[in-house]
Scaffold this motif. Structure first.
Motif, PDB file in Angstrom:
ATOM      1  N   VAL A  32       9.262   6.522   5.097  1.00  0.00           N
ATOM      2  CA  VAL A  32      10.425   6.273   5.951  1.00  0.00           C
ATOM      3  C   VAL A  32      10.481   4.874   6.415  1.00  0.00           C
ATOM      4  O   VAL A  32      11.523   4.162   6.224  1.00  0.00           O
ATOM      5  N   ILE A  33       9.385   4.512   6.939  1.00  0.00           N
ATOM      6  CA  ILE A  33       9.012   3.056   7.346  1.00  0.00           C
ATOM      7  C   ILE A  33       9.125   2.103   6.132  1.00  0.00           C
ATOM      8  O   ILE A  33       9.706   0.958   6.026  1.00  0.00           O
ATOM      9  N   THR A  34       8.537   2.275   5.135  1.00  0.00           N
ATOM     10  CA  THR A  34       8.435   1.601   3.953  1.00  0.00           C
ATOM     11  C   THR A  34       9.845   1.323   3.339  1.00  0.00           C
ATOM     12  O   THR A  34      10.265   0.318   3.286  1.00  0.00           O
ATOM     13  N   GLY A  35      10.420   2.395   3.264  1.00  0.00           N
ATOM     14  CA  GLY A  35      11.963   2.213   2.646  1.00  0.00           C
ATOM     15  C   GLY A  35      12.887   1.555   3.569  1.00  0.00           C
ATOM     16  O   GLY A  35      13.616   0.486   3.484  1.00  0.00           O
ATOM     17  N   LEU A  36      12.720   1.735   5.080  1.00  0.00           N
ATOM     18  CA  LEU A  36      13.090   0.990   6.068  1.00  0.00           C
ATOM     19  C   LEU A  36      13.262  -0.482   6.018  1.00  0.00           C
ATOM     20  O   LEU A  36      13.982  -1.520   5.969  1.00  0.00           O
ATOM     21  N   ILE A  67      16.375   1.262  -5.172  1.00  0.00           N
ATOM     22  CA  ILE A  67      15.601   2.476  -5.754  1.00  0.00           C
ATOM     23  C   ILE A  67      14.503   1.849  -6.688  1.00  0.00           C
ATOM     24  O   ILE A  67      13.318   2.470  -6.270  1.00  0.00           O
ATOM     25  N   ILE A  68      14.509   0.955  -7.550  1.00  0.00           N
ATOM     26  CA  ILE A  68      13.401   0.319  -8.104  1.00  0.00           C
ATOM     27  C   ILE A  68      12.311  -0.116  -7.147  1.00  0.00           C
ATOM     28  O   ILE A  68      11.284   0.001  -7.368  1.00  0.00           O
ATOM     29  N   GLY A  69      13.020  -0.775  -6.040  1.00  0.00           N
ATOM     30  CA  GLY A  69      12.134  -1.501  -5.072  1.00  0.00           C
ATOM     31  C   GLY A  69      11.305  -0.437  -4.554  1.00  0.00           C
ATOM     32  O   GLY A  69       9.990  -0.638  -4.001  1.00  0.00           O
ATOM     33  N   SER A  70      11.769   0.693  -4.037  1.00  0.00           N
ATOM     34  CA  SER A  70      11.079   1.864  -3.381  1.00  0.00           C
ATOM     35  C   SER A  70      10.078   2.153  -4.324  1.00  0.00           C
ATOM     36  O   SER A  70       8.980   2.715  -3.863  1.00  0.00           O
ATOM     37  N   PHE A  71      10.295   2.476  -5.574  1.00  0.00           N
ATOM     38  CA  PHE A  71       9.457   2.846  -6.615  1.00  0.00           C
ATOM     39  C   PHE A  71       8.303   2.181  -6.769  1.00  0.00           C
ATOM     40  O   PHE A  71       7.091   2.547  -6.588  1.00  0.00           O
ATOM     41  N   ALA A  89       7.119  -0.086  -4.246  1.00  0.00           N
ATOM     42  CA  ALA A  89       6.367   0.115  -3.084  1.00  0.00           C
ATOM     43  C   ALA A  89       5.624   1.375  -2.724  1.00  0.00           C
ATOM     44  O   ALA A  89       4.241   1.471  -2.355  1.00  0.00           O
ATOM     45  N   ILE A  90       6.134   2.525  -3.123  1.00  0.00           N
ATOM     46  CA  ILE A  90       5.534   3.525  -2.853  1.00  0.00           C
ATOM     47  C   ILE A  90       4.513   4.041  -4.195  1.00  0.00           C
ATOM     48  O   ILE A  90       3.558   4.486  -3.620  1.00  0.00           O
ATOM     49  N   VAL A  91       4.984   4.059  -5.288  1.00  0.00           N
ATOM     50  CA  VAL A  91       4.048   4.677  -6.419  1.00  0.00           C
ATOM     51  C   VAL A  91       3.302   3.539  -6.830  1.00  0.00           C
ATOM     52  O   VAL A  91       2.090   3.900  -6.939  1.00  0.00           O
ATOM     53  N   VAL A  92       3.618   2.490  -7.079  1.00  0.00           N
ATOM     54  CA  VAL A  92       2.727   1.355  -7.495  1.00  0.00           C
ATOM     55  C   VAL A  92       1.857   0.697  -6.567  1.00  0.00           C
ATOM     56  O   VAL A  92       0.590   0.570  -6.824  1.00  0.00           O
ATOM     57  N   CYS A  93       2.221   0.569  -5.406  1.00  0.00           N
ATOM     58  CA  CYS A  93       1.369  -0.075  -4.170  1.00  0.00           C
ATOM     59  C   CYS A  93       0.798   0.841  -3.263  1.00  0.00           C
ATOM     60  O   CYS A  93      -0.482   0.737  -3.169  1.00  0.00           O
ATOM     61  N   LYS A  94       1.386   1.961  -2.942  1.00  0.00           N
ATOM     62  CA  LYS A  94       0.871   2.827  -1.863  1.00  0.00           C
ATOM     63  C   LYS A  94       0.086   3.830  -2.542  1.00  0.00           C
ATOM     64  O   LYS A  94      -1.111   4.287  -2.637  1.00  0.00           O
ATOM     65  N   LEU A 138      -4.162  -1.820  -0.232  1.00  0.00           N
ATOM     66  CA  LEU A 138      -4.373  -3.046   0.143  1.00  0.00           C
ATOM     67  C   LEU A 138      -3.414  -4.022   0.618  1.00  0.00           C
ATOM     68  O   LEU A 138      -3.381  -4.908   1.585  1.00  0.00           O
ATOM     69  N   PHE A 139      -2.198  -3.913   0.253  1.00  0.00           N
ATOM     70  CA  PHE A 139      -1.140  -4.893   0.340  1.00  0.00           C
ATOM     71  C   PHE A 139       0.070  -4.026   1.005  1.00  0.00           C
ATOM     72  O   PHE A 139       0.070  -2.797   0.945  1.00  0.00           O
ATOM     73  N   ASN A 140       0.771  -4.490   1.740  1.00  0.00           N
ATOM     74  CA  ASN A 140       2.029  -4.217   2.386  1.00  0.00           C
ATOM     75  C   ASN A 140       3.080  -3.427   1.365  1.00  0.00           C
ATOM     76  O   ASN A 140       3.603  -4.244   0.769  1.00  0.00           O
ATOM     77  N   PRO A 141       3.260  -2.354   1.256  1.00  0.00           N
ATOM     78  CA  PRO A 141       3.920  -1.637   0.411  1.00  0.00           C
ATOM     79  C   PRO A 141       5.377  -2.310   0.396  1.00  0.00           C
ATOM     80  O   PRO A 141       6.124  -2.588  -0.646  1.00  0.00           O
ATOM     81  N   ALA A 142       5.999  -2.404   1.402  1.00  0.00           N
ATOM     82  CA  ALA A 142       7.507  -2.919   1.741  1.00  0.00           C
ATOM     83  C   ALA A 142       7.525  -4.181   1.034  1.00  0.00           C
ATOM     84  O   ALA A 142       8.569  -4.792   0.110  1.00  0.00           O
ATOM     85  N   HIS A 143       6.539  -5.212   1.270  1.00  0.00           N
ATOM     86  CA  HIS A 143       6.619  -6.435   0.958  1.00  0.00           C
ATOM     87  C   HIS A 143       6.347  -6.578  -0.854  1.00  0.00           C
ATOM     88  O   HIS A 143       6.785  -7.518  -1.506  1.00  0.00           O
ATOM     89  N   VAL A 144       5.483  -5.463  -1.157  1.00  0.00           N
ATOM     90  CA  VAL A 144       5.253  -5.571  -2.821  1.00  0.00           C
ATOM     91  C   VAL A 144       6.458  -5.177  -3.235  1.00  0.00           C
ATOM     92  O   VAL A 144       6.805  -5.774  -4.633  1.00  0.00           O
ATOM     93  N   GLY A 145       7.143  -4.334  -2.868  1.00  0.00           N
ATOM     94  CA  GLY A 145       8.574  -3.919  -3.377  1.00  0.00           C
ATOM     95  C   GLY A 145       9.479  -5.057  -3.462  1.00  0.00           C
ATOM     96  O   GLY A 145      10.210  -5.336  -4.547  1.00  0.00           O
ATOM     97  N   ARG A 146       9.510  -5.689  -2.432  1.00  0.00           N
ATOM     98  CA  ARG A 146      10.387  -7.090  -2.174  1.00  0.00           C
ATOM     99  C   ARG A 146       9.954  -7.934  -3.170  1.00  0.00           C
ATOM    100  O   ARG A 146      10.871  -8.468  -3.746  1.00  0.00           O
ATOM    101  N   ALA A 147       8.556  -8.431  -3.354  1.00  0.00           N
ATOM    102  CA  ALA A 147       8.204  -9.381  -4.462  1.00  0.00           C
ATOM    103  C   ALA A 147       8.444  -8.858  -5.682  1.00  0.00           C
ATOM    104  O   ALA A 147       8.701  -9.572  -6.618  1.00  0.00           O
TER     105      ALA A 147
END
Length: 342
Positions: free
Chosen positions: A84-88, A104-108, A110-115, A125-134
């Motif tokens: 929930v935090i990652t998505g928010l 939705i792609i950004g959430s994918f 963040a959650i699947v690829v990064c976390k 290793l990396f902050n999931p939300a920022h990986v999704g944004r990047a």
């Protein structure tokens, strides 16, 4: 009987031996609660599309975490609040006009690829939300840098620019024109949140209040957050450079007050750079991390192609977190430092 009671009280187990009432779900949901006021203001200011993106980001992040853990036959952990935090956070760091399917792609990412691909919570290793944004930024740079112009809190339907973008492209005088050529009006709007930007990054005061909650709970060290914000302010004041005079005095493209409230610095300093998983363990390490992130942010804002650099600065410092932890590793209690033989 007395010996039996003492035996029950004695618990032999592996570390940690110091225990408290805090738990991962309690911490995560507290962080969510601390973010709600700033997110709610974003919905109020930017409209229902902001609310749609927030709901879509949270729902898709939770779904992807559940689907991955189900597929991998792992324990389902969606109740702990981390997804929930990652998505928010992802939604709050994106433009309110971003198409929902990109969210939705950004959430994918963040959650699947990064976390989850790194092992789940506690292993990334990396902050999931920022990986999704990047990931969204490099894939759809136009959509990620297209902002909805606000006119007195009402969408007027034309593309606008963030204050940082105006400063980068047109200079400080053009920036002041956005706020009626009045520096105090600019500071007030930046503080309260009446400006273009990502849907959850605009209200400085609400983000600070959320950060204070985390500091009060002991989840965040205030020294680290202040170090990052102060680093940006001081370096921009020193290296920003003067651009001329205004009726109210001489101002600078490196106006420290403006830069400390601009972009994603506040949300980054309180909610991203202090992430328990991706930030250094010790206070000394966290301060080094924060100063480094602030320095990189200034370099990107002054010399880079993008007007903002908080996202990339935190991700770059995430990469050196293990090295920082190794350098500032505290000495084991009771040991003596051995001098190297010459």
């Amino acid at each position: 009987m007395e010996q039996s009671a003492q035996a029950v009280m004695l618990t032999v187990s592996s570390s940690p031996h110091v225990r408290c009432n805090e738990s991962i779900p309690k911490i995560m949901w507290t962080v969510v609660a601390a973010l709600v006021p700033a997110a709610a203001f974003g919905v109020y200011y930017f409209g229902m599309n902001a609310l749609l993106n927030i709901v879509v980001a949270i729902a898709s992040a939770v779904f992807f975490e559940w689907a991955w853990e189900k597929f991998m036959h792992k324990k389902i952990t969606i109740n702990d609040g981390s997804a929930v935090i990652t998505g928010l956070l992802l939604a709050m760091c994106c433009p309110p006009s971003l198409p929902w399917w990109m969210t939705i792609i950004g959430s994918f990412i963040a959650i699947v690829v990064c976390k989850q691909a790194m092992g789940g919570i506690g292993y990334n290793l990396f902050n999931p939300a920022h990986v999704g944004r990047a990931g969204l930024m490099v894939s759809w740079p136009v959509a990620m840098t297209t902002w909805t112009q606000m006119d007195g809190g009402v969408i007027d339907g034309v593309a606008g620019a963030t204050p940082l973008n105006v400063l980068k492209q047109n200079g400080y005088d053009a920036l002041l024109q956005l706020f009626g050529n009045d520096p105090m009006t600019m500071y007030q709007n930046m503080f309260l949140g009446f400006r273009n930007g990502s849907m959850g990054e605009t209200s400085t005061v609400l983000l600070i209040l959320g950060g204070l909650v985390l500091i009060y709970k002991g989840y965040v060290k205030w020294q680290a957050s202040v170090a990052m914000i102060a680093t940006v302010g001081i370096l921009m004041w020193i290296f920003g450079g003067a651009v001329g005079s205004h009726a109210a005095g001489t101002f600078f493209s490196g106006d420290p007050v403006f830069h400390m409230m601009a972009g994603g610095l506040i949300i980054g300093a309180f909610f991203m750079s202090t992430d328990m998983v991706t930030a250094p363990i010790t206070l000394k390490g966290q301060i080094i991390f924060a100063v480094g992130a602030g320095l990189i942010t200034v370099l990107i804002r002054l010399l880079g192609g993008y007007p903002e650099g908080v996202c990339y600065s935190i991700l770059l410092m995430n990469a050196v977190t293990p090295l920082i932890d190794r350098i500032v590793k505290p000495r084991i209690f009771g040991t003596v430092k051995v001098k190297e033989a010459k």
